[in-house]
Write a protein that holds these residues in place. Sequence first.
Motif, PDB file in Angstrom:
ATOM      1  N   VAL A  73       1.525  36.793 -21.208  1.00  0.00           N
ATOM      2  CA  VAL A  73       0.084  36.845 -21.461  1.00  0.00           C
ATOM      3  C   VAL A  73      -0.599  36.904 -20.105  1.00  0.00           C
ATOM      4  N   GLY A  74      -1.531  37.849 -19.929  1.00  0.00           N
ATOM      5  CA  GLY A  74      -2.105  37.987 -18.605  1.00  0.00           C
ATOM      6  C   GLY A  74      -3.546  38.446 -18.579  1.00  0.00           C
ATOM      7  N   LEU A  75      -4.122  38.353 -17.384  1.00  0.00           N
ATOM      8  CA  LEU A  75      -5.464  38.841 -17.081  1.00  0.00           C
ATOM      9  C   LEU A  75      -5.386  39.640 -15.796  1.00  0.00           C
ATOM     10  N   GLY A  76      -6.349  40.543 -15.607  1.00  0.00           N
ATOM     11  CA  GLY A  76      -6.335  41.304 -14.380  1.00  0.00           C
ATOM     12  C   GLY A  76      -7.664  41.983 -14.117  1.00  0.00           C
ATOM     13  N   ALA A  77      -7.775  42.510 -12.914  1.00  0.00           N
ATOM     14  CA  ALA A  77      -8.954  43.280 -12.508  1.00  0.00           C
ATOM     15  C   ALA A  77      -8.464  44.525 -11.802  1.00  0.00           C
ATOM     16  N   LYS A  78      -9.153  45.634 -12.081  1.00  0.00           N
ATOM     17  CA  LYS A  78      -8.728  46.909 -11.518  1.00  0.00           C
ATOM     18  C   LYS A  78      -9.908  47.546 -10.789  1.00  0.00           C
ATOM     19  N   PHE A  79      -9.591  48.158  -9.636  1.00  0.00           N
ATOM     20  CA  PHE A  79     -10.608  48.794  -8.806  1.00  0.00           C
ATOM     21  C   PHE A  79     -10.166  50.227  -8.499  1.00  0.00           C
ATOM     22  N   LYS A  80     -11.029  51.173  -8.761  1.00  0.00           N
ATOM     23  CA  LYS A  80     -10.688  52.572  -8.485  1.00  0.00           C
ATOM     24  C   LYS A  80     -10.964  52.863  -7.016  1.00  0.00           C
ATOM     25  N   VAL A  81      -9.907  53.186  -6.274  1.00  0.00           N
ATOM     26  CA  VAL A  81     -10.062  53.503  -4.860  1.00  0.00           C
ATOM     27  C   VAL A  81     -10.060  55.017  -4.621  1.00  0.00           C
ATOM     28  N   ALA A  82      -9.594  55.781  -5.597  1.00  0.00           N
ATOM     29  CA  ALA A  82      -9.633  57.241  -5.563  1.00  0.00           C
ATOM     30  C   ALA A  82      -9.550  57.719  -7.007  1.00  0.00           C
ATOM     31  N   GLU A  83      -9.749  59.025  -7.234  1.00  0.00           N
ATOM     32  CA  GLU A  83      -9.748  59.526  -8.607  1.00  0.00           C
ATOM     33  C   GLU A  83      -8.409  59.295  -9.304  1.00  0.00           C
ATOM     34  N   ARG A  84      -7.316  59.207  -8.535  1.00  0.00           N
ATOM     35  CA  ARG A  84      -5.996  59.066  -9.141  1.00  0.00           C
ATOM     36  C   ARG A  84      -5.264  57.818  -8.665  1.00  0.00           C
ATOM     37  N   VAL A  85      -5.971  56.930  -7.965  1.00  0.00           N
ATOM     38  CA  VAL A  85      -5.327  55.718  -7.425  1.00  0.00           C
ATOM     39  C   VAL A  85      -6.209  54.515  -7.716  1.00  0.00           C
ATOM     40  N   ASN A  86      -5.591  53.432  -8.221  1.00  0.00           N
ATOM     41  CA  ASN A  86      -6.314  52.195  -8.517  1.00  0.00           C
ATOM     42  C   ASN A  86      -5.645  51.018  -7.815  1.00  0.00           C
ATOM     43  N   LEU A  87      -6.457  50.065  -7.388  1.00  0.00           N
ATOM     44  CA  LEU A  87      -5.959  48.778  -6.905  1.00  0.00           C
ATOM     45  C   LEU A  87      -5.908  47.830  -8.093  1.00  0.00           C
ATOM     46  N   ASP A  88      -4.732  47.224  -8.313  1.00  0.00           N
ATOM     47  CA  ASP A  88      -4.513  46.399  -9.502  1.00  0.00           C
ATOM     48  C   ASP A  88      -4.195  44.968  -9.077  1.00  0.00           C
ATOM     49  N   LEU A  89      -5.048  44.019  -9.488  1.00  0.00           N
ATOM     50  CA  LEU A  89      -4.818  42.599  -9.239  1.00  0.00           C
ATOM     51  C   LEU A  89      -4.605  41.909 -10.572  1.00  0.00           C
ATOM     52  N   GLY A  90      -3.500  41.177 -10.715  1.00  0.00           N
ATOM     53  CA  GLY A  90      -3.216  40.576 -12.008  1.00  0.00           C
ATOM     54  C   GLY A  90      -2.472  39.266 -11.916  1.00  0.00           C
ATOM     55  N   TRP A  91      -2.470  38.583 -13.049  1.00  0.00           N
ATOM     56  CA  TRP A  91      -1.773  37.299 -13.152  1.00  0.00           C
ATOM     57  C   TRP A  91      -1.235  37.188 -14.575  1.00  0.00           C
ATOM     58  N   THR A  92       0.068  36.929 -14.695  1.00  0.00           N
ATOM     59  CA  THR A  92       0.731  36.878 -15.990  1.00  0.00           C
ATOM     60  C   THR A  92       1.523  35.592 -16.126  1.00  0.00           C
ATOM     61  N   VAL A  93       1.339  34.917 -17.259  1.00  0.00           N
ATOM     62  CA  VAL A  93       2.163  33.742 -17.603  1.00  0.00           C
ATOM     63  C   VAL A  93       3.197  34.199 -18.622  1.00  0.00           C
ATOM     64  N   ASN A  94       4.487  33.923 -18.328  1.00  0.00           N
ATOM     65  CA  ASN A  94       5.578  34.328 -19.207  1.00  0.00           C
ATOM     66  C   ASN A  94       6.150  33.099 -19.900  1.00  0.00           C
ATOM     67  N   PHE A  95       6.019  33.030 -21.215  1.00  0.00           N
ATOM     68  CA  PHE A  95       6.568  31.924 -21.994  1.00  0.00           C
ATOM     69  C   PHE A  95       7.972  32.317 -22.446  1.00  0.00           C
ATOM     70  N   VAL A  96       8.959  31.510 -22.061  1.00  0.00           N
ATOM     71  CA  VAL A  96      10.365  31.820 -22.330  1.00  0.00           C
ATOM     72  C   VAL A  96      10.794  31.142 -23.621  1.00  0.00           C
ATOM     73  N   ASP A  97      11.499  31.899 -24.477  1.00  0.00           N
ATOM     74  CA  ASP A  97      12.000  31.344 -25.737  1.00  0.00           C
ATOM     75  C   ASP A  97      13.339  30.639 -25.477  1.00  0.00           C
ATOM     76  N   GLY A  98      13.311  29.607 -24.662  1.00  0.00           N
ATOM     77  CA  GLY A  98      14.519  28.841 -24.308  1.00  0.00           C
ATOM     78  C   GLY A  98      14.200  27.843 -23.220  1.00  0.00           C
ATOM     79  N   ASP A  99      15.202  27.009 -22.859  1.00  0.00           N
ATOM     80  CA  ASP A  99      14.987  25.943 -21.879  1.00  0.00           C
ATOM     81  C   ASP A  99      16.085  25.952 -20.830  1.00  0.00           C
ATOM     82  N   ASN A 100      16.500  27.182 -20.410  1.00  0.00           N
ATOM     83  CA  ASN A 100      17.571  27.292 -19.428  1.00  0.00           C
ATOM     84  C   ASN A 100      17.114  27.848 -18.096  1.00  0.00           C
ATOM     85  N   LEU A 101      15.825  28.181 -17.965  1.00  0.00           N
ATOM     86  CA  LEU A 101      15.352  28.913 -16.803  1.00  0.00           C
ATOM     87  C   LEU A 101      15.559  28.139 -15.504  1.00  0.00           C
TER      88      LEU A 101
END
Length: 437
Positions: free
Chosen positions: A181-209
């Motif tokens: 599950v995540g959130l992010g912000a994107k900035f267009k630096v050119a017509e075909r290039v974007n700067l991508d800043l994001g943060w994702t929390v990964n919930f694991v279906d187990g307790d071995n990590l």
Amino acid sequence: MKQNLSKTLPVAIAALLIGGSVQAQDQAGTNSNQLTTWSIGLNAGVLTPLSPLGGKNDFSNSKSSLGYGLYIKKQITPYFSLRLDGVRGKLKGDNSENWKSGAPNTSAVNAFETNLDYSGSLNAVVNLFNINMFNANSAVQLYASAGAGLAGYKVKTSATAGGALVDYAGGKTISELIIPVGLGAKFKVAERVNLDLGWTVNFVDGDNLDGVYRGNNDKYNYGYAGLEFALGKGSKQLAWNNPVALTYEEALSAKQTANALKAENDKLRAEMNDLLKDSDGDGVADKLDKCPGTPAGIVVDGSGCPLKVPVPVIQEKVIITEADRKVVEEAIKNLEFDLGKATIRAKSYPTLNRVAALLVEKNFSLKLAGHTDNTGSMALNMRLSKERAEAVKAYLVSQGANPSRIEAVGYGPNQPIATNKTAAGRQLNRRVEFTLY
């Protein structure tokens, strides 16, 4: 169930990556004017084995480690896309610090290091909004994502502080379901290039990590920065295309066009009214009226002037006397042609000369009707009858008759005056009739 999932999900992810790349070239590369819908991203950031959203952590000191990833994304609409993410890196932690409450961590495992061999997930990404709602192609947007995938990792643990790390689970790669599950912000630096800043929390279906099993699901988060590159030949990205702003701009453009058309129509209407103005009501516009001020009821011509009615010409009645008819009858009786031809024999000239003189003297009109018998083809007889009538006309004209007053026609065998079964009858049918009028 997890074993089957661990075998099938990587294959599905790889297939989607390959198929997606090919489809991106097929769809986005067909028209350079269309909006691109495929993109690929590269990023790097920080991996930590905990969740700021809450829950219990197994280690009091969670360390930050380098992580890196890539993704391929298909933009379905300006607000929704599917993204296939892959992340690798390390997760580390130990109990070198006390809990925030001040109590020491008395776990039997003092430290761990997890090598995240792969972490692949398919995510739904929703663009929350473009920062400028009235800009058709914004440059900043926020987004949220959620999905499911599979993580494969190997864990090493140490029972004492500073002790050697040993393999957990016999050094096997553990595969478990993850929910990112995540959130992010994107900035267009050119017509075909974007700067991508994001943060994702990964919930694991187990307790071995982290090598500590307490019956609670583990979790890890990934904060990153990266670049996203549009694929295909489109000039702009669908993700930055703002339908709200486009609708607003189209409506504004339509209103401006309608106003311009109305102004143009009003101008044309005024010009038409000026062109069609008819002050004296005679049906001729003022700009074309050469006789303005014509009284009502007067019939005018195309220039607006009173119409002058020409005096009718009374044509004198043509009077044909018996003597005139006798001249024509003599010409008919003496008219002969060469056999099967339109050549007039010389013996016919004297009586034809008298007909020509009559036409000149009294300005009569004359109809010449050529006829044949039914011997031979229809086409031949039609042509011969016409040619004989024309031959008579040509001779009369040569003697001074007015050609505009002589009509020559051919009827072929269609108007017999006697039977065609006898030689005498056929001879009567071969004739040229003269009609004065």
